[in-house]
Design a protein around this motif. Structure first.
Motif, PDB file in Angstrom:
ATOM      1  N   PRO A  32       0.827  -1.216   0.000  1.00  0.00           N
ATOM      2  CA  PRO A  32       0.000   0.000   0.000  1.00  0.00           C
ATOM      3  C   PRO A  32       0.860   1.265   0.000  1.00  0.00           C
ATOM      4  CG  PRO A  32       0.062  -0.961   2.194  1.00  0.00           C
ATOM      5  CD  PRO A  32       0.776  -1.926   1.280  1.00  0.00           C
ATOM      6  N   ALA A  33       0.277   2.352  -0.509  1.00  0.00           N
ATOM      7  CA  ALA A  33       0.968   3.636  -0.490  1.00  0.00           C
ATOM      8  C   ALA A  33       1.136   4.111   0.947  1.00  0.00           C
ATOM      9  CB  ALA A  33       0.177   4.664  -1.300  1.00  0.00           C
ATOM     10  N   ARG A  34       2.283   4.705   1.251  1.00  0.00           N
ATOM     11  CA  ARG A  34       2.568   5.146   2.610  1.00  0.00           C
ATOM     12  C   ARG A  34       2.101   6.583   2.824  1.00  0.00           C
ATOM     13  NH1 ARG A  34       8.827   3.705   2.302  1.00  0.00           N
ATOM     14  NH2 ARG A  34       8.408   4.805   0.349  1.00  0.00           N
ATOM     15  N   ASN A  35       1.735   6.890   4.064  1.00  0.00           N
ATOM     16  CA  ASN A  35       1.303   8.231   4.461  1.00  0.00           C
ATOM     17  C   ASN A  35       2.351   8.879   5.342  1.00  0.00           C
ATOM     18  OD1 ASN A  35      -1.263   7.988   3.166  1.00  0.00           O
ATOM     19  ND2 ASN A  35      -1.999   6.794   4.916  1.00  0.00           N
ATOM     20  N   TYR A  36       2.480  10.197   5.220  1.00  0.00           N
ATOM     21  CA  TYR A  36       3.419  10.967   6.020  1.00  0.00           C
ATOM     22  C   TYR A  36       2.675  12.160   6.614  1.00  0.00           C
ATOM     23  CZ  TYR A  36       6.919   8.198   3.581  1.00  0.00           C
ATOM     24  OH  TYR A  36       7.656   7.153   3.072  1.00  0.00           O
ATOM     25  N   ASP A  37       2.632  12.231   7.942  1.00  0.00           N
ATOM     26  CA  ASP A  37       1.956  13.321   8.641  1.00  0.00           C
ATOM     27  C   ASP A  37       2.972  14.396   8.992  1.00  0.00           C
ATOM     28  OD1 ASP A  37      -0.566  12.079   8.602  1.00  0.00           O
ATOM     29  OD2 ASP A  37      -0.047  10.877  10.368  1.00  0.00           O
ATOM     30  N   TYR A  62      -2.122  17.654   8.401  1.00  0.00           N
ATOM     31  CA  TYR A  62      -1.732  17.620   6.990  1.00  0.00           C
ATOM     32  C   TYR A  62      -1.083  16.277   6.724  1.00  0.00           C
ATOM     33  CZ  TYR A  62       0.736  18.151   2.657  1.00  0.00           C
ATOM     34  OH  TYR A  62       1.196  17.932   1.380  1.00  0.00           O
ATOM     35  N   ARG A  63      -1.540  15.579   5.713  1.00  0.00           N
ATOM     36  CA  ARG A  63      -1.032  14.243   5.382  1.00  0.00           C
ATOM     37  C   ARG A  63      -0.659  14.189   3.911  1.00  0.00           C
ATOM     38  NH1 ARG A  63      -4.121   9.076   7.505  1.00  0.00           N
ATOM     39  NH2 ARG A  63      -2.840   9.667   9.303  1.00  0.00           N
ATOM     40  N   PHE A  64       0.539  13.681   3.653  1.00  0.00           N
ATOM     41  CA  PHE A  64       1.011  13.447   2.291  1.00  0.00           C
ATOM     42  C   PHE A  64       0.952  11.953   2.018  1.00  0.00           C
ATOM     43  CE2 PHE A  64       4.328  12.107  -0.620  1.00  0.00           C
ATOM     44  CZ  PHE A  64       4.189  12.978  -1.685  1.00  0.00           C
ATOM     45  N   THR A  65       0.343  11.568   0.908  1.00  0.00           N
ATOM     46  CA  THR A  65       0.262  10.165   0.497  1.00  0.00           C
ATOM     47  C   THR A  65       1.047   9.989  -0.786  1.00  0.00           C
ATOM     48  OG1 THR A  65      -1.940   9.954   1.488  1.00  0.00           O
ATOM     49  CG2 THR A  65      -1.277   8.273  -0.096  1.00  0.00           C
ATOM     50  N   GLU A  66       2.018   9.076  -0.760  1.00  0.00           N
ATOM     51  CA  GLU A  66       2.841   8.869  -1.938  1.00  0.00           C
ATOM     52  C   GLU A  66       2.016   8.247  -3.066  1.00  0.00           C
ATOM     53  OE1 GLU A  66       5.958   6.252  -0.779  1.00  0.00           O
ATOM     54  OE2 GLU A  66       4.670   4.498  -0.621  1.00  0.00           O
ATOM     55  N   LYS A  67       2.464   8.469  -4.290  1.00  0.00           N
ATOM     56  CA  LYS A  67       1.780   7.884  -5.428  1.00  0.00           C
ATOM     57  C   LYS A  67       2.042   6.384  -5.492  1.00  0.00           C
ATOM     58  CE  LYS A  67       2.016  12.094  -8.209  1.00  0.00           C
ATOM     59  NZ  LYS A  67       2.510  12.717  -9.462  1.00  0.00           N
ATOM     60  N   GLU A  68       1.113   5.677  -6.077  1.00  0.00           N
ATOM     61  CA  GLU A  68       1.230   4.224  -6.178  1.00  0.00           C
ATOM     62  C   GLU A  68       2.469   3.847  -6.982  1.00  0.00           C
ATOM     63  OE1 GLU A  68      -1.412   0.361  -7.667  1.00  0.00           O
ATOM     64  OE2 GLU A  68      -2.240   2.401  -7.753  1.00  0.00           O
ATOM     65  N   GLY A  69       3.292   2.991  -6.419  1.00  0.00           N
ATOM     66  CA  GLY A  69       4.508   2.541  -7.080  1.00  0.00           C
ATOM     67  C   GLY A  69       5.718   3.429  -6.848  1.00  0.00           C
ATOM     68  N   ASP A  70       5.540   4.588  -6.219  1.00  0.00           N
ATOM     69  CA  ASP A  70       6.665   5.504  -5.986  1.00  0.00           C
ATOM     70  C   ASP A  70       7.176   5.315  -4.562  1.00  0.00           C
ATOM     71  OD1 ASP A  70       8.551   7.478  -6.133  1.00  0.00           O
ATOM     72  OD2 ASP A  70       7.129   9.127  -5.901  1.00  0.00           O
ATOM     73  N   HIS A  71       7.876   4.222  -4.335  1.00  0.00           N
ATOM     74  CA  HIS A  71       8.344   3.887  -2.988  1.00  0.00           C
ATOM     75  C   HIS A  71       9.760   4.412  -2.772  1.00  0.00           C
ATOM     76  CE1 HIS A  71       4.897   1.365  -1.924  1.00  0.00           C
ATOM     77  NE2 HIS A  71       4.902   0.982  -3.186  1.00  0.00           N
ATOM     78  N   ARG A  72       9.896   5.738  -2.761  1.00  0.00           N
ATOM     79  CA  ARG A  72      11.186   6.344  -2.443  1.00  0.00           C
ATOM     80  C   ARG A  72      11.322   6.502  -0.929  1.00  0.00           C
ATOM     81  NH1 ARG A  72      12.468  10.846  -7.079  1.00  0.00           N
ATOM     82  NH2 ARG A  72      10.869  10.238  -8.574  1.00  0.00           N
ATOM     83  N   LEU A  73      12.557   6.673  -0.505  1.00  0.00           N
ATOM     84  CA  LEU A  73      12.801   6.992   0.892  1.00  0.00           C
ATOM     85  C   LEU A  73      12.310   8.407   1.159  1.00  0.00           C
ATOM     86  CD1 LEU A  73      14.085   6.310   3.636  1.00  0.00           C
ATOM     87  CD2 LEU A  73      16.212   7.284   2.758  1.00  0.00           C
ATOM     88  N   ARG A  74      11.524   8.587   2.214  1.00  0.00           N
ATOM     89  CA  ARG A  74      11.001   9.890   2.592  1.00  0.00           C
ATOM     90  C   ARG A  74      11.143  10.069   4.094  1.00  0.00           C
ATOM     91  NH1 ARG A  74       7.762   8.602  -1.888  1.00  0.00           N
ATOM     92  NH2 ARG A  74       7.418  10.355  -3.313  1.00  0.00           N
ATOM     93  N   SER A  75      11.266  11.331   4.507  1.00  0.00           N
ATOM     94  CA  SER A  75      11.380  11.626   5.931  1.00  0.00           C
ATOM     95  C   SER A  75      10.834  13.022   6.194  1.00  0.00           C
ATOM     96  CB  SER A  75      12.836  11.526   6.395  1.00  0.00           C
ATOM     97  OG  SER A  75      12.928  11.677   7.795  1.00  0.00           O
TER      98      SER A  75
END
Length: 297
Positions: free
Chosen positions: A249-254, A265-278
């Motif tokens: 599943p796509a990951r969420n970042y609060d 505020y929540r950012f949801t990554e696009k499907e298939g774009d599993h980059r490292l985020r922080s």
């Protein structure tokens, strides 16, 4: 004299040759897999280091810029018989990327909202330069010193921070400012920053202590001088796209949470774009008063 006997050379059988080829191929495949894994591990570590360095550098830059907000040469200001009435050197706009519509020195603080890149906010900081004999310099986005000038609104320097797409459609933190020629220009501060959210702590009752955290849209003109703290959250992404299972599943970042612990505020990554985020956050105390005192204490 003894004669040497010559024996005919015997070759490998087909089975032996196929076994040798198979063993060699397995060895090559094992070495290739080991090299691939080592390279992937190095790229992941390098990507993680890049994300951490970008986040820390961008927050440090923004924190230094925020501490300059409302700066003015106090020696010159307090020596003036008639104190100038100055607008607060801090403004913000929620969910906007239209920094090119803004000219705070001339009172143009408005831009359309609702079109920010990943709902990112705009942060505007105004400051006057320091006199030549001052110990510390005031600089703009490019690091150039801001010259000391007359204490009028049109002479104040402004830095406008926002998120926009740069080269290769890579999101980046940008800063818009006036160059030496007086024309507006913009520079990239840090690449790989997908979102910026800003909140403001306001002293709404005038007791000298901030009591409410508000978004820019909830702050009117009279309340901006009462902002005492600014909280910034940045979402930074890496360069490497990481493989994942098809059903991942796509990951969420609060970036911010409200008082009840829910996502503000929540950012949801696009499907298939599993980059490292922080997510990186900091809170900065504004050390310069927004208005001049009417007289010396």
């Amino acid at each position: 004299m003894r004669r040497l006997q010559h024996h005919p050379q015997q070759g490998l059988t087909l089975v032996e040759m196929m076994s040798a080829l198979a063993a060699g191929l397995l060895l090559i495949l094992a070495a290739t897999a080991l090299l691939h894994n080592a390279r992937a591990a190095y790229q992941n570590i390098d990507d993680a280091n890049r994300v951490q360095e970008t986040g820390r550098m961008a927050l440090a830059h923004l924190a230094d810029a925020l501490r300059q907000a409302n700066h003015l040469p106090w020696e010159s200001a307090l020596a003036m018989q008639q104190r100038p009435v100055l607008a607060p050197g801090l403004r913000g706009i929620d969910n906007s990327r239209q920094a090119n519509k803004l000219d705070p020195a001339w009172g143009h603080f408005g831009a359309a909202s609702g079109n920010g890149l990943n709902q990112s906010d705009i942060l505007m900081l105004g400051f006057f330069g320091a006199p030549p004999h001052a110990g510390g310099g005031i600089v703009n986005c490019s690091g150039a010193a801001v010259p000391d000038g007359p204490l009028v609104e049109t002479a104040r320097s402004w830095a406008i921070y926002y998120i926009a797409s740069g080269a290769g459609n890579e999101p980046e933190l940008r800063c818009r400012y006036r160059g030496r020629s007086g024309a507006w220009t913009s520079d990239a501060v840090a690449r790989g920053i997908e979102a910026m959210q800003v909140r403001y702590a306001v002293d709404s009752d005038g007791d000298g202590r901030p009591d409410r955290w508000l978004d820019a849209s909830a702050i009117d003109t009279a309340m901006w001088p009462r902002v005492a703290l600014v909280r910034i959250a940045l979402l930074v992404r890496g360069n490497q796209r990481r493989a994942s299972a098809p059903a991942t599943p796509a990951r969420n970042y609060d970036l911010f949470l409200d008082h009840q612990g829910n996502s503000a505020y929540r950012f949801t990554e696009k499907e298939g774009d599993h980059r490292l985020r922080s997510v990186f956050q900091t809170t900065v105390f504004l050390r310069n008063a927004a208005t001049l005192p009417a007289a010396l204490p």
